[in-house]
Design an enzyme around this catalytic site. Structure first.
Site, PDB file in Angstrom:
ATOM      1  CG  HIS A  23      12.085  52.125   0.277  1.00 27.53           C
ATOM      2  ND1 HIS A  23      12.481  52.941  -0.759  1.00 27.53           N
ATOM      3  CD2 HIS A  23      10.968  51.488  -0.155  1.00 27.53           C
ATOM      4  CE1 HIS A  23      11.632  52.812  -1.762  1.00 27.53           C
ATOM      5  NE2 HIS A  23      10.713  51.931  -1.426  1.00 27.53           N
TER       6      HIS A  23
ATOM      7  CG  HIS B 193       7.114  55.876  -6.944  1.00 28.47           C
ATOM      8  ND1 HIS B 193       5.949  55.148  -7.014  1.00 28.47           N
ATOM      9  CD2 HIS B 193       8.079  54.994  -6.552  1.00 28.47           C
ATOM     10  CE1 HIS B 193       6.186  53.889  -6.685  1.00 28.47           C
ATOM     11  NE2 HIS B 193       7.474  53.776  -6.394  1.00 28.47           N
TER      12      HIS B 193
ATOM     13  CG  HIS C  42       9.491  50.029  -9.396  1.00 32.79           C
ATOM     14  ND1 HIS C  42       8.786  51.151  -9.768  1.00 32.79           N
ATOM     15  CD2 HIS C  42       9.387  49.954  -8.049  1.00 32.79           C
ATOM     16  CE1 HIS C  42       8.264  51.712  -8.696  1.00 32.79           C
ATOM     17  NE2 HIS C  42       8.613  51.002  -7.635  1.00 32.79           N
TER      18      HIS C  42
ATOM     19  CG  ASP D 108      11.400  52.129  -5.406  1.00 31.53           C
ATOM     20  OD1 ASP D 108      10.612  53.022  -5.764  1.00 31.53           O
ATOM     21  OD2 ASP D 108      11.029  50.992  -5.060  1.00 31.53           O
TER      22      ASP D 108
END
Length: 303
Positions: free
Chosen positions: A264, A78, A237, A241
């Site tokens: 991720h 973030h 969001h 990321d």
């Protein structure tokens, strides 16, 4: 010449790690040209510095974690997203815990901190990584890809079987020549499902999670009283990321990213594959500001 940028002043914040539940003191400090983004564990003696680069990526199961030996720094995405979004190249990030503060679950508070400190140009050319050919990774029904594009664009799709999700809010394409990161992306919060919460807590994770720093959904609705900040906050969001993960390349990206149901782990695999494919990218600078893709002009980045 398009120049590198850092902060004008030191700025500090205090928060809680979303997984550790620990209080953490965060300090952002200006850094000299060509430093890059450096995380500093100031609670250790001696202080351990970990560059925000691909080769330091560790665990990526629930957040992006950087590791150096047995020292780790978790949930970096973030803050890195905020730094990429407003164009900060060089910075020291001091923290007193193995995890960054979650703040409100978005990058918005970090953007506010950066803007409060002010940004100044440095007398060194800003380097960009320009994509020259497509690199793609697929894993079952998930995929990630970068390809050439004279700007910065992200397309992302998620797929959740929940009444609140539909095709309108599960897919988004943002071209940052016409999209404001600060206004349209930075405030999108992380989200989770109440049904997963018990399992996560049993594994000593999300100890600092609350309705103040995440969107929480039960079987039918959002539990947060204030509702959504954007109609497509969930997928935005995920884009937030991605921007943070991409900044682990150490430079702003000139190209297009596409992701389907990735997280991720797949993002980091793509970054490693990209850097290993030397023919797929090049480092560029811009002596003539008129040649800079509009997405990276001061007008676009401060909108």
């Amino acid at each position: 010449m398009i120049k590198q940028r850092t902060l004008k002043n030191v700025v500090r914040a205090t928060g809680v790690g979303v997984h550790t539940g620990e209080k953490v003191y965060l300090t952002l400090r200006p850094a000299p040209p060509n430093t890059g983004i450096i995380f500093c564990r100031t609670d250790l003696d001696p202080v351990v510095q970990i560059p925000a680069r691909v080769n330091y990526i560790g665990d990526t199961s629930l957040s992006t974690c950087l590791t150096k030996g047995d020292v780790r720094i978790a949930t970096v995405e973030h803050l890195l997203s905020a730094l990429a979004g407003v164009g900060v190249d060089n910075l020291y990030i001091d923290l007193t815990s193995p995890e960054l503060p979650i703040m409100d679950g978005s990058a918005g508070p970090f953007v506010f901190l950066i803007q409060s400190a002010g940004i100044e140009e440095q007398n060194a050319p800003k380097e960009f990584i320009r994509i020259k050919q497509r690199v793609k990774i697929e894993e079952a029904d998930k995929s990630v890809m970068v390809e050439p594009y004279n700007g910065f664009k992200i397309s992302f799709g998620i797929d959740f079987d929940h009444p609140l999700f539909n095709e309108h809010n599960q897919n988004a394409t943002l071209d940052f020549s016409s999209t404001s990161y600060v206004k349209e992306v930075s405030r999108a919060r992380t989200f989770g499902f109440l049904s997963d919460y018990e399992f996560i807590r049993k594994n000593n994770l999300a100890l600092g999670a609350s309705l103040d720093n995440a969107l929480v959904l039960d079987e039918y609705k959002i539990l947060n009283q204030d509702g959504l900040r954007y109609p497509d906050e969930f997928v935005k969001h995920k884009i937030l990321d991605v921007i943070g993960d991409l900044y682990l390349l150490g430079r702003s990206l000139i190209g297009s990213f596409s992701g389907v149901k990735s997280g991720h782990t797949l993002n980091s695999q793509l970054l490693k594959q990209l850097l290993a494919t030397k023919s797929a990218w090049e480092i560029v600078t811009f002596k003539d500001p008129s040649e800079l893709p509009f997405a990276y002009t001061p007008v676009a980045m401060t909108a």
